[in-house]
Design a protein around this motif. Structure first.
Motif, PDB file in Angstrom:
ATOM      1  N   PRO A 119      -9.625  -4.129 -11.082  1.00 39.28           N
ATOM      2  CA  PRO A 119     -10.783  -3.454 -11.682  1.00 39.28           C
ATOM      3  C   PRO A 119     -11.919  -3.188 -10.695  1.00 39.28           C
ATOM      4  CG  PRO A 119     -10.122  -5.393 -12.973  1.00 39.28           C
ATOM      5  CD  PRO A 119      -9.444  -5.488 -11.649  1.00 39.28           C
ATOM      6  N   GLU A 120     -11.835  -3.775  -9.486  1.00 40.52           N
ATOM      7  CA  GLU A 120     -12.960  -3.711  -8.554  1.00 40.52           C
ATOM      8  C   GLU A 120     -12.753  -2.733  -7.403  1.00 40.52           C
ATOM      9  OE1 GLU A 120     -15.630  -5.345  -9.334  1.00 40.52           O
ATOM     10  OE2 GLU A 120     -14.689  -6.404 -11.018  1.00 40.52           O
ATOM     11  N   VAL A 121     -11.556  -2.171  -7.271  1.00 38.82           N
ATOM     12  CA  VAL A 121     -11.260  -1.346  -6.102  1.00 38.82           C
ATOM     13  C   VAL A 121     -10.868   0.074  -6.523  1.00 38.82           C
ATOM     14  CG1 VAL A 121     -10.541  -3.334  -4.723  1.00 38.82           C
ATOM     15  CG2 VAL A 121      -8.823  -2.069  -6.045  1.00 38.82           C
ATOM     16  N   ALA A 122     -10.838   0.975  -5.519  1.00 39.20           N
ATOM     17  CA  ALA A 122     -10.512   2.371  -5.801  1.00 39.20           C
ATOM     18  C   ALA A 122      -9.024   2.600  -5.997  1.00 39.20           C
ATOM     19  CB  ALA A 122     -11.026   3.259  -4.665  1.00 39.20           C
ATOM     20  N   GLY A 123      -8.204   1.692  -5.498  1.00 38.50           N
ATOM     21  CA  GLY A 123      -6.762   1.851  -5.653  1.00 38.50           C
ATOM     22  C   GLY A 123      -6.008   0.731  -4.967  1.00 38.50           C
ATOM     23  N   ALA A 136     -12.784   1.004  -1.877  1.00 47.77           N
ATOM     24  CA  ALA A 136     -11.722   0.488  -1.013  1.00 47.77           C
ATOM     25  C   ALA A 136     -10.330   0.787  -1.569  1.00 47.77           C
ATOM     26  CB  ALA A 136     -11.885  -1.015  -0.832  1.00 47.77           C
ATOM     27  N   LEU A 137      -9.432   1.147  -0.659  1.00 52.32           N
ATOM     28  CA  LEU A 137      -8.006   1.277  -0.964  1.00 52.32           C
ATOM     29  C   LEU A 137      -7.306   0.071  -0.348  1.00 52.32           C
ATOM     30  CD1 LEU A 137      -5.833   3.128  -2.225  1.00 52.32           C
ATOM     31  CD2 LEU A 137      -5.544   4.152   0.039  1.00 52.32           C
ATOM     32  N   VAL A 138      -6.632  -0.705  -1.175  1.00 50.00           N
ATOM     33  CA  VAL A 138      -6.086  -1.994  -0.758  1.00 50.00           C
ATOM     34  C   VAL A 138      -4.575  -1.993  -0.942  1.00 50.00           C
ATOM     35  CG1 VAL A 138      -6.140  -4.485  -1.168  1.00 50.00           C
ATOM     36  CG2 VAL A 138      -8.228  -3.143  -1.405  1.00 50.00           C
TER      37      VAL A 138
END
Length: 271
Positions: free
Chosen positions: A186-190, A160-162
């Motif tokens: 630390p849990e997402v792609a960006g 996910a990109l948030v």
């Protein structure tokens, strides 16, 4: 040709009437008169001129409706009538620094029978530099110009990109933000911070972002964007997973698959 109500036509016409002057002002931004409303909170002649144009156009179309506006505040309409909620340039700091990422935001909010304000039934986020018109009607879907919008189909938070908003001088809660950032990053792609909540929400609806969180927003920043996300199949809550914080400008928006995971991270960081 996509079918929509006359209200969407009114909103698009008003936004496109204000857009040419906004584009001219953006090209001559160093010549604009700018005043300070508060710490790191600016208003330019471009904001005021755009709001004036929107006010005139929308009042002409619905003369008995009220307004909630960023610069001029609240204007009461006739009892029992809806109101326009509008931000003439969401992303003013970007605008004033020559960054081409800002939007006009217009929403229609219905009155509650017993008083106060209820649902947003129409929303428009318009990017005057690109002519991208994100619009939605309650129960009728969300659209980008003539293309139907759906939130992204990603299911893994790791992909996910948030988007978010970062506290700055005189605005927001920096320590709370740090706790959430430490939990989410630390849990997402960006993670992205682009500076316009209205466009961030529109981009969630368009599947460009998979989620968005921010607090300390104003209602005119998010009214149209929240409807866009919902009508595109996404979820909108406050940080606790309810809706009581939305009126105070606390927003957590995401796809149906990502929202529960993102909500757990955000709420857990604030325990």
């Amino acid at each position: 040709m996509v079918s929509h109500s006359g209200l969407i036509t009114v909103m698009q016409r008003a936004a496109r009437k204000a857009a040419p002057r906004i584009r001219r002002d953006f090209g001559e931004v160093e010549q604009l008169q700018v005043s300070r409303k508060g710490p790191a909170d600016f208003v330019s002649m471009a904001d005021e001129r755009a709001e004036g144009t929107l006010l005139d156009e929308l009042r002409h179309a619905r003369p008995d409706w009220g307004f909630l506006m960023e610069e001029a505040g609240a204007i009461e309409g006739a009892p029992g009538k809806p109101r326009w909620v509008l931000d003439p340039i969401d992303g003013t700091s970007n605008f004033l620094h020559g960054i081409p990422h800002f939007a006009i935001s217009i929403a229609v909010q219905e009155p509650k029978p017993g008083g106060g304000w209820g649902d947003v039934t129409q929303g428009l986020v318009y990017q005057p530099l690109t002519d991208e018109s994100y619009w939605a009607e309650k129960g009728r879907g969300a659209w980008l110009n003539e293309r139907r919008l759906r939130v992204s189909s990603r299911v893994d938070l790791a992909d996910a990109l948030v988007a978010t908003g970062i506290p700055y001088k005189g605005h927001g809660h920096l320590e709370r933000f740090r706790k959430i950032l430490d939990s989410v990053s630390p849990e997402v792609a960006g993670i992205r911070r682009f500076g316009s909540a209205a466009l961030d929400l529109a981009w969630v609806a368009a599947g460009r972002f998979d989620g968005f969180w921010e607090e300390d927003l104003q209602y005119w920043d998010i009214a149209a964007g929240m409807l866009l996300v919902r009508e595109a199949g996404g979820f909108i809550t406050d940080f606790r997973g309810g809706d009581s914080g939305l009126a105070q400008g606390q927003v957590l928006a995401a796809t149906d698959h990502i929202h529960s995971r993102l909500h757990k991270l955000v709420a857990g960081a604030l325990r």
